[in-house]
Every structure is written in structure tokens, then in C-alpha cells.
Enzyme design. Structure first.
Site, PDB file in Angstrom:
ATOM      1  N   CYS A 229     -56.814  46.593  53.305  1.00 45.44           N
ATOM      2  CA  CYS A 229     -57.861  47.204  52.474  1.00 45.44           C
ATOM      3  C   CYS A 229     -59.167  46.405  52.489  1.00 45.44           C
ATOM      4  O   CYS A 229     -60.182  46.891  52.012  1.00 45.44           O
ATOM      5  CB  CYS A 229     -57.366  47.378  51.046  1.00 45.44           C
ATOM      6  SG  CYS A 229     -55.872  48.360  50.969  1.00 45.44           S
TER       7      CYS A 229
ATOM      8  N   HIS B 217     -63.010  48.236  46.229  1.00 47.23           N
ATOM      9  CA  HIS B 217     -61.864  48.899  46.851  1.00 47.23           C
ATOM     10  C   HIS B 217     -61.137  49.723  45.783  1.00 47.23           C
ATOM     11  O   HIS B 217     -60.948  49.271  44.657  1.00 47.23           O
ATOM     12  CB  HIS B 217     -60.917  47.858  47.447  1.00 47.23           C
ATOM     13  CG  HIS B 217     -59.616  48.441  47.900  1.00 47.23           C
ATOM     14  ND1 HIS B 217     -59.559  49.548  48.727  1.00 47.23           N
ATOM     15  CD2 HIS B 217     -58.327  48.093  47.625  1.00 47.23           C
ATOM     16  CE1 HIS B 217     -58.286  49.841  48.940  1.00 47.23           C
ATOM     17  NE2 HIS B 217     -57.526  48.979  48.282  1.00 47.23           N
TER      18      HIS B 217
ATOM     19  N   ASN C 174     -55.763  55.773  47.133  1.00 47.10           N
ATOM     20  CA  ASN C 174     -56.110  54.568  47.884  1.00 47.10           C
ATOM     21  C   ASN C 174     -56.089  54.917  49.375  1.00 47.10           C
ATOM     22  O   ASN C 174     -55.023  55.136  49.948  1.00 47.10           O
ATOM     23  CB  ASN C 174     -55.106  53.460  47.540  1.00 47.10           C
ATOM     24  CG  ASN C 174     -55.371  52.159  48.268  1.00 47.10           C
ATOM     25  OD1 ASN C 174     -56.193  52.106  49.183  1.00 47.10           O
ATOM     26  ND2 ASN C 174     -54.671  51.114  47.875  1.00 47.10           N
TER      27      ASN C 174
HETATM   28  N1  ACO Z   1     -43.582  57.706  38.647  1.00 40.61           N
HETATM   29  C1  ACO Z   1     -42.874  57.357  37.568  1.00 40.61           C
HETATM   30  N2  ACO Z   1     -42.393  56.119  37.384  1.00 40.61           N
HETATM   31  C2  ACO Z   1     -42.667  55.196  38.333  1.00 40.61           C
HETATM   32  C3  ACO Z   1     -43.412  55.500  39.478  1.00 40.61           C
HETATM   33  C4  ACO Z   1     -43.865  56.827  39.624  1.00 40.61           C
HETATM   34  N3  ACO Z   1     -44.588  57.221  40.690  1.00 40.61           N
HETATM   35  N4  ACO Z   1     -43.508  54.394  40.227  1.00 40.61           N
HETATM   36  C5  ACO Z   1     -42.874  53.420  39.575  1.00 40.61           C
HETATM   37  N5  ACO Z   1     -42.362  53.891  38.423  1.00 40.61           N
HETATM   38  C6  ACO Z   1     -41.587  53.170  37.410  1.00 40.61           C
HETATM   39  C7  ACO Z   1     -40.966  51.916  37.969  1.00 40.61           C
HETATM   40  O1  ACO Z   1     -39.758  52.226  38.622  1.00 40.61           O
HETATM   41  C8  ACO Z   1     -40.772  51.082  36.728  1.00 40.61           C
HETATM   42  O2  ACO Z   1     -39.614  51.513  36.079  1.00 40.61           O
HETATM   43  P1  ACO Z   1     -38.584  50.427  35.488  1.00 40.61           P
HETATM   44  O3  ACO Z   1     -39.374  49.637  34.487  1.00 40.61           O
HETATM   45  O4  ACO Z   1     -37.521  51.293  34.916  1.00 40.61           O
HETATM   46  O5  ACO Z   1     -38.162  49.636  36.683  1.00 40.61           O
HETATM   47  C9  ACO Z   1     -41.949  51.492  35.835  1.00 40.61           C
HETATM   48  O6  ACO Z   1     -42.445  52.723  36.380  1.00 40.61           O
HETATM   49  C10 ACO Z   1     -43.068  50.478  35.804  1.00 40.61           C
HETATM   50  O7  ACO Z   1     -43.306  49.978  37.115  1.00 40.61           O
HETATM   51  P2  ACO Z   1     -44.359  48.849  37.373  1.00 40.61           P
HETATM   52  O8  ACO Z   1     -44.279  48.452  38.807  1.00 40.61           O
HETATM   53  O9  ACO Z   1     -44.281  47.793  36.316  1.00 40.61           O
HETATM   54  O10 ACO Z   1     -45.708  49.651  37.125  1.00 40.61           O
HETATM   55  P3  ACO Z   1     -47.129  49.035  37.080  1.00 40.61           P
HETATM   56  O11 ACO Z   1     -47.716  49.256  35.755  1.00 40.61           O
HETATM   57  O12 ACO Z   1     -47.187  47.661  37.670  1.00 40.61           O
HETATM   58  O13 ACO Z   1     -47.916  49.978  38.114  1.00 40.61           O
HETATM   59  C11 ACO Z   1     -48.666  50.004  40.398  1.00 40.61           C
HETATM   60  C12 ACO Z   1     -47.462  50.066  39.462  1.00 40.61           C
HETATM   61  C13 ACO Z   1     -49.572  51.164  40.091  1.00 40.61           C
HETATM   62  C14 ACO Z   1     -48.175  50.073  41.829  1.00 40.61           C
HETATM   63  C15 ACO Z   1     -49.407  48.672  40.163  1.00 40.61           C
HETATM   64  O14 ACO Z   1     -48.509  47.616  40.207  1.00 40.61           O
HETATM   65  C16 ACO Z   1     -50.504  48.435  41.156  1.00 40.61           C
HETATM   66  O15 ACO Z   1     -51.525  49.079  41.140  1.00 40.61           O
HETATM   67  N6  ACO Z   1     -50.370  47.417  42.007  1.00 40.61           N
HETATM   68  C17 ACO Z   1     -51.418  47.018  42.931  1.00 40.61           C
HETATM   69  C18 ACO Z   1     -51.531  47.949  44.094  1.00 40.61           C
HETATM   70  C19 ACO Z   1     -52.756  47.538  44.874  1.00 40.61           C
HETATM   71  O16 ACO Z   1     -53.762  47.106  44.343  1.00 40.61           O
HETATM   72  N7  ACO Z   1     -52.765  47.630  46.156  1.00 40.61           N
HETATM   73  C20 ACO Z   1     -54.005  47.195  46.812  1.00 40.61           C
HETATM   74  C21 ACO Z   1     -53.815  46.833  48.076  1.00 40.61           C
HETATM   75  S1  ACO Z   1     -53.313  48.215  48.990  1.00 40.61           S
HETATM   76  C22 ACO Z   1     -53.496  47.770  50.650  1.00 40.61           C
HETATM   77  O17 ACO Z   1     -53.949  46.711  51.022  1.00 40.61           O
HETATM   78  C23 ACO Z   1     -53.001  48.786  51.629  1.00 40.61           C
END
Ligand code: ACO
Length: 312
Positions: free
Chosen positions: A114, A237, A267
């Protein structure tokens, strides 16, 4: 000395809109979860017969037209992508060269996830400011959909397809790239990986992003000799609105000075920054002389930022 700047900008997104409600049909997820955790409402998904180089070529031609130059004036092509048409080679840049009918100039891809588009612009700047090149085409293009595991709700809901491009060249000394900051931390390499499909440790990448994004913005403004209050527009980004909100609060940047397109496009990895910049330019939000900061972060782990005075 002539500075390197942006002479023209364009973008392309596929027509097909896939909403969060559409994803509810195939995954155990909900519109409300996706919006509250990421800000994403919908994304574009390319047709089967459209690959990354097709998206890239359309954005490239739009940027060349916006720059008011001929395709034959392009003297270097750099494409930032993590989703090339072929596994290793030929590069997307070579495919773009053929598709837009550019001259047989140098063409290469940059792999920095990214952060790729920011890395590619920093690379182009070196060729322009040494006088080696006059018109460099820099593209960020991704067909993320082909690298997603559509059974994994943790990742499939986050990404989309799209492309953005700029033509870079020499501009007057009070415009163009004022400073840049870039870095990488390979100790986090396994947090975000594409082998066959994209796999991500979302929580770890989130922590990295909220730490590194404000830091690189501060670094690049410091290097340019300006303070955060001098930023007219931030083009971050687009991974997650929570990451952007966190940086906004830490740095005290007003929300109306920050581009948000992740709600519409998800994204698009290396494409989010030129895609967002192109949209803001089209909306007339960016004026000659504005001080912009472009900032990327992602797989590698990598990060990069550019302070740019808009205009030629
Ligand atoms: N729908 C419903 N529930 C979901 C989903 C979904 N699509 N995805 C995950 N969950 C659940 C998980 O299983 C978890 O359940 P559990 O607690 O029973 O295990 C719960 O939701 C919470 O999951 P978390 O991972 O804690 O959710 P979080 O608030 O961290 O959000 C996210 C997840 C959006 C992926 C976040 O961590 C994030 O944005 N991370 C950074 C991503 C990023 O910035 N990438 C940039 C680089 S990309 C690149 O370089 C290609």
C-alpha cells in the site's frame, strides 16, 4: 533547480459496485460490522476479463490527457502494484506500455504494497530532478479481488479494485515535491502476506498503522520545514477510517482537510492514494499552491509520505 511535480492526474474504477449487503449473501458478516470497524460501504470489483494492466492503462490515459501531452512524450513508466497480471514477469508497466501505445521507454513495477505509489513517486522524482527524464508516468493499480479468499470474512470485506495515475515532470521551484519520508520494517513481514491469497493479522497491522502514519507525516513536514497546521489537504492511504481518524485526532488536522474514499472503494492498496487525489482534484478541492501530504503504509511493513506543493 527544477522540482519534480504532478502535471496531470487520472483514475479508473470498474463499473461493478459490490455493497456490504451483497457480501452478507456470501459471508457471515453484516453491513453494520463492516461500516463500524472500517468505514467501508461498498467497493468496485473488476470483471473477469479485466486485469490490473487494463485498470492501469485506463487511469494512465486519463492522466496523460489531463496533463495535455501526447502518449509519445512519456519517457519512463513506473507501476506500483501488488497484484500483477502475471506472477513474476512481465511487469504490469510493460503491459501498460503496449496497451497505451507508449514509446519503447523504460518500464518497471514497484512492489511496496500500500506504500507502493508513494515509493514510485519518490523514485520518479529522482529521475526528473537529475534531468534524466521529463515525463514520467506513475500508476498505482490493483485487482485485489483476484487475491482475496472470498470465504475469509476477516479480509474479503476490506478490499476493492481500481487504479490512479499521474504524469510527473519538472515544475517551477516553488511547486512540486518539497520533501519525502520512507521506511520499511521487515520484522513485520509476516503480518500481511500474499502468497496465493491475501492473509493479514489485522490487529497487528492496525497497531503499526496508528503508530507509523502520524510519525511519517510529522517527519515529512519537518523535512519540508513546515508544521502540521500548514497542511492544506491530507491524502492518506485508505485502509480504514478508524486509522485515519486516529491520525487526525493525534495531529489535530480538521476533518475537512482529509480525503476519504474508502467508503466507496474499500482498500485498493497501491491505488488508494492516486485514486483519492484524482477525486479531490476533480471535485475542485485542491487549488494551485496548496500544500498536500500523501501518506501510505502497508505490507512489508512499509511506509512513505510526500509533502507536495500543488501546481506546475
Ligand atoms: N464481519 C463480522 N465479524 C467479523 C468480520 C466481518 N467481516 N471480520 C472479523 N470479524 C470478527 C472477528 O472474527 C472477531 O471476532 P472474535 O472476537 O469472536 O474473534 C471480531 O470481529 C473482532 O475482530 P478484530 O480483528 O478485533 O476487529 P478489529 O476491530 O481489529 O477490525 C480490521 C479488523 C478492520 C481488519 C482492523 O484490524 C484493521 O483495519 N486492520 C488494519 C488493516 C490495514 O490497515 N491494512 C493496511 C495495509 S493493507 C496492505 O498493505 C495491502
Amino acid at each position: 533547480m527544477k522540482r519534480a511535480g504532478i502535471l496531470g492526474i487520472g483514475h479508473y474504477v470498474p463499473e461493478r459496485v459490490v455493497t456490504n449487503h451483497d457480501l452478507e449473501e456470501i459471508l457471515d458478516t453484516s453491513h453494520d460490522w463492516i461500516v463500524s470497524r472500517t468505514g467501508i460501504k461498498e467497493r468496485r470489483i473488476a470483471a473477469d476479463d479485466m486485469n490490473t494492466s487494463d485498470l492501469a492503462s485506463r487511469a494512465a490515459l486519463a492522466a496523460i490527457e489531463h496533463a495535455g501531452i501526447g502518449v509519445d512524450e512519456i519517457d519512463l513508466i513506473i507501476v506500483a502494484t501488488s497484484t500483477p497480471d502475471y506472477h513474476v514477469f512481465p511487469s504490469v508497466a510493460c503491459l501498460v506500455q503496449e496497451k497505451i501505445k507508449a514509446r519503447t521507454v523504460g518500464a518497471m513495477d514497484v512492489s511496496a504494497a500500500c506504500s507502493g505509489f508513494v515509493y514510485a513517486m519518490i523514485l520518479a522524482k529522482q529521475f526528473i530532478e537529475t534531468g534524466a527524464n521529463q515525463r514520467v508516468l506513475v500508476v498505482g493499480a490493483e485487482k485485489m479481488s483476484k487475491k482475496l479468499n472470498w470465504k475469509d470474512r476477516n479480509t474479503a470485506v476490506l478490499f476493492g479494485d481500481g487504479a490512479g495515475a499521474v504524469v510527473m515532470g519538472p515544475v517551477s521551484s516553488d511547486r512540486g515535491i518539497l520533501s519525502f519520508d520512507m521506511g520499511a520494517d521487515g520484522s513485520g513481514a509476516n503480518q500481511l502476506v500474499i502468497q496465493d491469497y491475501l492473509e493479514m493479522n489485522g490487529r497487528e497491522v492496525y497497531k503499526f498503522a496508528v503508530r507509523q502514519m502520524p510519525q511519517t507525516i510529522m517527519n515529512v513536514m519537518d523535512k519540508a520545514g513546515f508544521s502540521i497546521e500548514d497542511i492544506d489537504f491530507l491524502i492518506p492511504h485508505q485502509a480504514n477510517t478508524r486509522i485515519i481518524d486516529n491520525a487526525r485526532e493525534k495531529l489535530g488536522i480538521p476533518a475537512d482537510k482529509i480525503s476519504i474514499t474508502v467508503d466507496k472503494y474499500g482498500n485498493t492498496s497501491g491505488a488508494t492514494i492516486p485514486l483519492s487525489l484524482a477525486e479531490e482534484v476533480n471535485l475542485g478541492k485542491i487549488k494551485d499552491g496548496d500544500l498536500l501530504v500523501l501518506v501510505g503504509f502497508g505490507g512489508g511493513l512499509t511506509w512513505g509520505s510526500i509533502a507536495l506543493r500543488w501546481g506546475t
